[in-house]
Design a protein around this motif. Structure first.
Motif, PDB file in Angstrom:
ATOM      1  N   VAL A   2     -12.600 -37.071 -38.869  1.00  0.00           N
ATOM      2  CA  VAL A   2     -12.004 -35.764 -38.607  1.00  0.00           C
ATOM      3  C   VAL A   2     -10.489 -35.832 -38.818  1.00  0.00           C
ATOM      4  N   ALA A   3      -9.893 -36.922 -38.300  1.00  0.00           N
ATOM      5  CA  ALA A   3      -8.439 -37.070 -38.380  1.00  0.00           C
ATOM      6  C   ALA A   3      -7.959 -37.170 -39.823  1.00  0.00           C
ATOM      7  N   ALA A   4      -8.722 -37.894 -40.658  1.00  0.00           N
ATOM      8  CA  ALA A   4      -8.291 -38.118 -42.037  1.00  0.00           C
ATOM      9  C   ALA A   4      -8.591 -36.933 -42.940  1.00  0.00           C
ATOM     10  N   CYS A   5      -9.622 -36.153 -42.607  1.00  0.00           N
ATOM     11  CA  CYS A   5     -10.035 -35.045 -43.467  1.00  0.00           C
ATOM     12  C   CYS A   5      -8.980 -33.946 -43.481  1.00  0.00           C
ATOM     13  N   LYS A   6      -8.662 -33.430 -44.671  1.00  0.00           N
ATOM     14  CA  LYS A   6      -7.674 -32.360 -44.753  1.00  0.00           C
ATOM     15  C   LYS A   6      -8.169 -31.091 -44.075  1.00  0.00           C
ATOM     16  N   ASN A   7      -9.487 -30.980 -43.899  1.00  0.00           N
ATOM     17  CA  ASN A   7     -10.060 -29.797 -43.249  1.00  0.00           C
ATOM     18  C   ASN A   7     -10.478 -30.082 -41.807  1.00  0.00           C
ATOM     19  N   ALA A   8     -10.139 -31.252 -41.286  1.00  0.00           N
ATOM     20  CA  ALA A   8     -10.596 -31.668 -39.962  1.00  0.00           C
ATOM     21  C   ALA A   8     -12.089 -31.419 -39.801  1.00  0.00           C
ATOM     22  N   GLY A  40     -13.683 -28.072 -39.461  1.00  0.00           N
ATOM     23  CA  GLY A  40     -13.644 -27.433 -40.776  1.00  0.00           C
ATOM     24  C   GLY A  40     -14.831 -27.821 -41.642  1.00  0.00           C
ATOM     25  N   CYS A  79     -16.593 -29.335 -45.271  1.00  0.00           N
ATOM     26  CA  CYS A  79     -16.379 -30.505 -46.140  1.00  0.00           C
ATOM     27  C   CYS A  79     -16.036 -30.037 -47.554  1.00  0.00           C
ATOM     28  N   THR A 107     -13.665 -34.624 -50.417  1.00  0.00           N
ATOM     29  CA  THR A 107     -12.521 -35.399 -50.891  1.00  0.00           C
ATOM     30  C   THR A 107     -12.795 -36.902 -50.749  1.00  0.00           C
ATOM     31  N   ALA A 114     -12.083 -38.658 -48.115  1.00  0.00           N
ATOM     32  CA  ALA A 114     -11.087 -39.292 -47.244  1.00  0.00           C
ATOM     33  C   ALA A 114     -11.748 -39.933 -46.017  1.00  0.00           C
TER      34      ALA A 114
END
Lengths: 267, 248
Positions: free
Chosen positions: B166-172, B212, B214, B217, B219
């Motif tokens: 969650v932390a790394a994803c640009k969309n949380a 958010g 997916c 990406t 990540a």
């Protein structure tokens, strides 16, 4: 019905819609690129202009084209909804974030790339689609002669006349001679080729097109394989194939499109 | 070793936070990142300052409690490593290190670097389990499971629920976490009776928590300390749509 609404408004459902519409648009690009290769025929635009008549007249293609417009609108609107939702899920961003370390630039900037494509597309539609449908563009005449059973297409009136008068004179000399020209068709069609030719003399338009295709390339680079992942096609057998095809697709198709304005600019 | 630290300080969820500079000297290169913060905290306590609040528990890399966004990466720059297993030798002497909490709407900040990850618990609560008691260990061949599937289920089950995805994803997005939990049961015979209802409930809860969507990406996969594969997300997509479309 309730399930459908729930499923397609869930984060997974919205992804699926993006994937399916994306794949349809990807398929369209191949057809569009293949068709527009007619532009490279050096025949005063005959192949291209006749192709245009076919594409705008055929009822099946017309129906598909409406589906295409709808698909594009859905892909666009869905992306706006998704982007807003995704932004909301992280109200406060990081002070320091090294996104490059874990993901590709294109995968993180699909929205920006899509916006560039949208700007390009609006210009593209205004330049050619709207011109063709809504304004008076000069017409050009092409001929189809049926000579000895073969159809010959030409833009040269002289050629048609020469063949015809030669046959007539043969017939005059020898009454038993059978005129080999059995049919002459005259096509008076809109000269979209000329419109294309003139439009791409403008270097700013050429630059916009090249920029648009660069954005398309990066959009496809992520979009192609992403669409399959969303559909659930992730398997050690298929992923390498999808990645290779995706890479080829996102280089070759935009390159073909980019070659068109360049060809006319330097022609 | 000596470091310049820029640490996110925030007294509680209702006040604004900011980055605060600290200098720490005499750090042993074989200290873990958490031990380095421990040393800093002792210094702060001696100075009558408030120590930096952070999450930790087992310090063996298996509990999923430690978090922190270090130098722009979830759990720091080391691949497949939790913060407790991240050693100071992985940094260069004199380096400036940014330390922030995991940021997501569904992970509200409690204090400093501590975030509330109970949204993950609530997702688990709606379906991340097998409802009936599976009983004693059965005779080895009583319930055959293909080796490949057992391995994939084990890989998915190695998720420690730390929230790095969650932390790394640009969309949380929490899809890597949820998909790992869905996959681990979907692949095993014990998970079959609740297979369809599980994925539907867990996805609905995930959306309700405000995570958010997916965008593939990758990540999450790259930053996951347990290297959970995004092929689990593809599986969750298949599970979710077949559950709805093919439900009896």
């Amino acid at each position: 019905m309730n399930w459908f609404i729930k499923a397609f408004t869930s984060t997974l459902g919205r992804k699926l819609v993006m994937s399916l519409t994306g794949l349809f648009l990807i398929a369209f690009l191949l057809v569009h690129a293949a068709g527009n290769l007619q532009l490279f025929h050096n025949d005063e635009g005959m192949s291209f202009n006749m192709y245009t008549v076919f594409m705008t007249g055929n009822p099946i293609i017309k129906t598909i084209s409406y589906l295409l417009y709808a698909t594009f609108v859905v892909h666009f609107l869905q992306s706006v909804i998704i982007t807003i939702q995704n932004r909301k899920s992280r109200p406060q961003g990081y002070v320091k974030n090294v996104a490059n370390a874990n993901s590709k630039w294109s995968s993180r900037n699909m929205g920006i790339l899509g916006t560039v494509i949208l700007v390009f597309l609006v210009t593209h539609m205004v330049n050619f689609w709207a011109q063709y449908h809504w304004s008076e563009i000069p017409k050009k005449t092409y001929y189809t002669i049926t000579f000895d059973g073969d159809e010959i297409h030409t833009a040269m009136k002289d050629t048609v006349q020469n063949i015809y008068t030669r046959e007539q004179s043969m017939q005059m000399q020898n009454p038993t001679y059978e005129n080999k020209v059995t049919d002459i068709k005259v096509h008076r069609v809109k000269d979209l080729y000329k419109t294309v030719e003139i439009a791409f003399k403008d270097e700013w338009l050429v630059i916009l097109y090249l920029f648009g295709m660069l954005a398309l390339s990066f959009h496809l680079l992520h979009g192609f394989q992403s669409a399959w992942q969303t559909l659930g096609v992730n398997h050690r057998k298929y992923v390498p194939i999808i990645k290779t095809v995706g890479w080829l697709y996102s280089t070759i198709i935009p390159a073909l499109f980019a070659a068109m304005p360049l060809y006319f600019y330097f022609k | 070793m000596k470091f310049q630290l820029k640490i996110w300080r925030q007294a509680n969820a209702s006040v604004a936070g900011k980055m605060v500079d600290y200098t720490i000297d005499g750090v042993n290169p074989d200290m873990s990142f958490l031990e380095m913060i421990d040393v800093l905290n002792e210094e702060l306590i001696r100075k009558n300052d408030t120590p930096v609040a952070f999450d930790h528990d087992c310090r063996e890399g298996i509990c999923g409690m430690c978090s922190m966004y270090i130098n722009g990466r979830a759990h720091g720059p080391q691949k497949a490593t939790t913060t407790c297993q991240l050693m100071m030798r992985h940094f260069t002497d004199g380096e400036t290190i940014y330390v922030e909490p995991f940021r997501a709407k569904a992970f509200p900040i409690i204090k400093d670097l501590v975030v509330d990850r109970s949204s993950f618990d609530r997702i688990q609560d709606v379906g991340g389990f097998v409802s009936v008691n599976t009983g004693q260990v059965k005779d080895a061949n009583n319930l055959p499971v293909e080796k490949e599937k057992a391995d994939m289920a084990m890989d998915a089950a190695s998720c420690i629920g730390c929230g790095a995805c969650v932390a790394a994803c640009k969309n949380a997005s929490a899809m890597l976490f949820v998909s790992a939990k869905v996959s681990q049961y979907a692949l095993l015979p014990q998970g079959q009776p609740e297979r369809k209802i599980r994925v539907q409930k867990m996805v609905a809860q995930m959306d309700a928590e405000g995570f958010g969507g997916c965008t593939n990406t990758g990540a999450c996969e790259a930053e996951c300390p347990k290297e959970i594969s995004i092929s689990n997300i593809a599986r969750m997509n298949r599970e979710y749509f077949s559950a709805g479309l093919l439900q009896d």
